[in-house]
Design a protein around this motif. Sequence first.
Motif, PDB file in Angstrom:
ATOM      1  N   HIS A  65       0.813  -1.214   0.000  1.00  0.00           N
ATOM      2  CA  HIS A  65       0.000   0.000   0.000  1.00  0.00           C
ATOM      3  C   HIS A  65       0.849   1.267   0.000  1.00  0.00           C
ATOM      4  N   ARG A  66       2.036   1.213   0.572  1.00  0.00           N
ATOM      5  CA  ARG A  66       2.907   2.388   0.569  1.00  0.00           C
ATOM      6  C   ARG A  66       3.323   2.739  -0.865  1.00  0.00           C
ATOM      7  N   ALA A 110       0.376   4.207  -2.734  1.00  0.00           N
ATOM      8  CA  ALA A 110       0.154   5.615  -2.378  1.00  0.00           C
ATOM      9  C   ALA A 110       1.126   6.519  -3.127  1.00  0.00           C
ATOM     10  N   GLU A 117       0.164   9.520  -5.648  1.00  0.00           N
ATOM     11  CA  GLU A 117       0.639  10.885  -5.375  1.00  0.00           C
ATOM     12  C   GLU A 117       1.427  11.440  -6.563  1.00  0.00           C
ATOM     13  N   ALA A 136      -7.231   7.713  -1.082  1.00  0.00           N
ATOM     14  CA  ALA A 136      -7.848   7.679   0.250  1.00  0.00           C
ATOM     15  C   ALA A 136      -8.036   6.242   0.729  1.00  0.00           C
ATOM     16  N   GLN A 149      -4.681   5.015   1.848  1.00  0.00           N
ATOM     17  CA  GLN A 149      -4.308   5.639   3.132  1.00  0.00           C
ATOM     18  C   GLN A 149      -5.015   4.954   4.300  1.00  0.00           C
ATOM     19  N   GLU A 172      -3.997   5.308   8.195  1.00  0.00           N
ATOM     20  CA  GLU A 172      -4.067   6.771   8.278  1.00  0.00           C
ATOM     21  C   GLU A 172      -5.526   7.201   8.075  1.00  0.00           C
ATOM     22  N   LEU A 186      -6.333  11.067   7.712  1.00  0.00           N
ATOM     23  CA  LEU A 186      -5.847  11.545   6.416  1.00  0.00           C
ATOM     24  C   LEU A 186      -6.732  11.024   5.282  1.00  0.00           C
ATOM     25  N   ALA A 187      -7.173   9.757   5.407  1.00  0.00           N
ATOM     26  CA  ALA A 187      -8.054   9.176   4.388  1.00  0.00           C
ATOM     27  C   ALA A 187      -9.368   9.942   4.314  1.00  0.00           C
ATOM     28  N   THR A 214      -8.770  13.169   2.483  1.00  0.00           N
ATOM     29  CA  THR A 214      -8.572  12.946   1.044  1.00  0.00           C
ATOM     30  C   THR A 214      -9.896  12.631   0.356  1.00  0.00           C
TER      31      THR A 214
END
Length: 651
Positions: A478-479, A482, A486, A511, A514, A519, A522-523, A526
Motif C-alpha cells: 500500500h505504501r 500511495a 501521489e 484515500a 491511506q 491513516e 488523512l483518508a 482525502t
Amino acid sequence: MFSFGADEYRWCCKCAGNIRKDAYYCRFCHVPVGSKLLKDEEPVYVSSLITATARWLSRFDDVFGHLPQPFQERIIAADKKTPGSTVGLKPGVDQETHRRRERNCDKCPPNQPSPMVLGLVTDALISVHANGFSLLSTCSDPRLQLLEINPGEVAAEFELRQEEFAGANRCAYCAEYIMSVDLRCRFCDGQEGAPPRELNSVLMQFEVERYDESLLRAIISWECAKRRLEGEPPVEQKHLQKYKITENQIDQQVLMLRKEPNYLPHSRWRQRMLHLGITPGYFEETWAIKSSQAYDLDYFMLQDIQQLGSALTPSFRANACADHDEAMVVFDHLFARWQSNPHFEKQKFSFLNSQAMVYLAAGNDDRYNELTKEAEAEMMKGLPPGSPLSSLRDISKNSSLLKFSAELQDSDPEKRLEAFEKMDVESAKQLSSLREAMSGLLPGLAEAFGPIEQSTNKSKLLTILTLKAQCAEKKGDHRAAAEFYETALTQLAAGPSVVVHQKSHILASLAQVQFRLGEVTLADETFKNAIADAEDNFEANLESWPLVEVHHKYACHLEETNRYEESKNHFEQAISFKNHSEQRLVDKGYLKEEDRGEGLAKLKEDYARLLHLVEQHDEAAAIEEEVCSLKEKDKQRKQRRAAAAEKRKLS
C-alpha cells in the motif's frame, strides 16, 4: 456602453463567444463559465471566431477601423494569443497575411453562422452604428442580406439595448441587460429558478448548419409527393402529423414535380441563396494545395442532407431533436434521389459512413459493418498505390485494432498494465508512421497535431501510474500504491488534463490506500477533497458520474469505520447521482431507457450489505432481488458487446 471593452466583456472559455465579464453562464453555449473550475480558464479559438465573423462582413478592415478602440484592442489581443496556422500555406505566405486575406475574402461562407459568430456580427455592427458610422454600404452586401441584417434592424437592436440598459435589470445567468417585465432572458433563454438549458458545447458550434427543420419538412413533403407519383410505399403518417404537413401541401408538391420532374427539395437557407444569386465557396487563395472540387449549390445541398441525417442520428446528436426514423427517411432520400448527381459519387463514401451510424444507433451491427466496408471500398477507389491517403488509412486501421485487446478490459490490473504498455509501444511506432504520412499529404500537418499528442501522452502516463498503483495494491504494498497515486496527482497539477474527472478518481483511490495504511484521519480528508473536486466538475460540466464513484467509495470507507448513518447518506447520494447521470444520457439519445442500470449492481449490493448492518432487512432483501436482475442484465450486455466487438474486428 457599446465599446465592448475588456472592462465589460470577455471571450467565453468554451465557445469563444462575446459575453459579459461577470456572466455566470455563457449566453451562447450555456456553460457555467463562472464556476470554480472555469472562471479562470483561458479561451481558445477566439481568433478563428473573429475570422469566421469577418467572412460575413464586407471589407472587414474598414469595419474594424470604425470599431471603438476598446473593441479593437480585444481583437488585436486575441490574434496575438493565437497565431495563424502555417499548415498548407503557399511558400512566402505568412500567417498574418493569410489571416488578413481570409478576413477580407468576398466569398460567402456556405453554411449558416454559429450563434457565436452571429452574435459577434451583431455586436460589431451595433458598436459601429453607435460610433456614428453609416451601415448602408456594409449592409448592402448579399452576405448580410442572406442573414437578414439591414441598417434598420441594427438601429432597432441598438435602441432596444439602450432601453434595457436604462432599466438596469440584468439576467441572473448571463448578466445581459433585459426588460424588467421579461420572464425569460432573450440572450441565454434562462428564467427565474431555471438556468439556461444545457447544450452540447462540442457540437454547439456546428449545430445550426447540421440541423435544419425547414429542410427536414421539405424532404418529408417531397417524399410524400414523389412516392405517390411513383406508386411507392408512403411516408409514415407520424412524420406528417409531427411537422403538420397537410394533404393540400402534398398535392401542391405533386403538381410541382409534374411540372419540374428534376426538382429536389432544399432548405430555406439555400432558397435565399438562390434568390440573392449567391454562389458559396471556401477561401483557398493562399493554400498550397487547392481542392479539385467544383463548388456549386448542388454540392452544398448534398452536404445539407448528409448533415441533417447525422444530426437526427441519436448516437451523434446530443439533444431532443434526434430521431432514428427521421434519420432513415433522410438517408433513404439521399441514396434514392441523388444517385445521378455528379457530386454524389465523389462523396459517396462519406454518405455511406453517415448512414452506417444510423444502423449502429439502431443496434443493427450487421448492416453497420456492411456499410462501413462499402464506404472504405469507395474511399480507396481510384487512389494510386503509395498515396499518402492510402498510408493514412492503413495506419489508422491498424491503430483501431489495438483497442479490441481483451486484456485491456481484464479485471486483473497486472494484465491490464501489461496490455496497455504493449499497446503504448505499438501506438508509438504507428504514430511515427502517421506523422510521416501526414507530412506527405500536406506540409506542416503533422506538426499541427503536436498539442494533441502532448495531451495524449499525459493521459497515457496517468493511466500507467494508476495501473501500477493498482498492481501494488494487489500485492499488498500500500505504501508503493500511495506513492504512485501521489505521483499521478503531481502530474495532474502540472497542467490541464484531457480527462477532467481524473483527479477525483485518483484522490478517492489514494484515500482507500491511506486507510489501509492506518491513516484514517488523512483518508477522511482525502475523500472529502475527492468529493469537492467531483462537485466542482459537476458544477462546471454537469458530469455527475465522478460523484457516483467518490460517494460510493466513501460510503464503503465509512461503513468499515462503523459510521453507518454517514455511510447510508453517501450511498443514497451515489445512487441519486447515478440516476441523474443516466437520465442525462437518455435525454441526449446516448442511452436507451431499457439499458439503464449498467454498473449499478455493485453499488446496490454494497448498499444492501449496509442495510443489513443497520437491521433494515426487508429493504435490503428487496434491493438484493434488484441486484440479481441487474447482474443478469450486465452479463447479457457484456456478451452482446463482446460479440459486436468481434464482428467489427473481423470486418
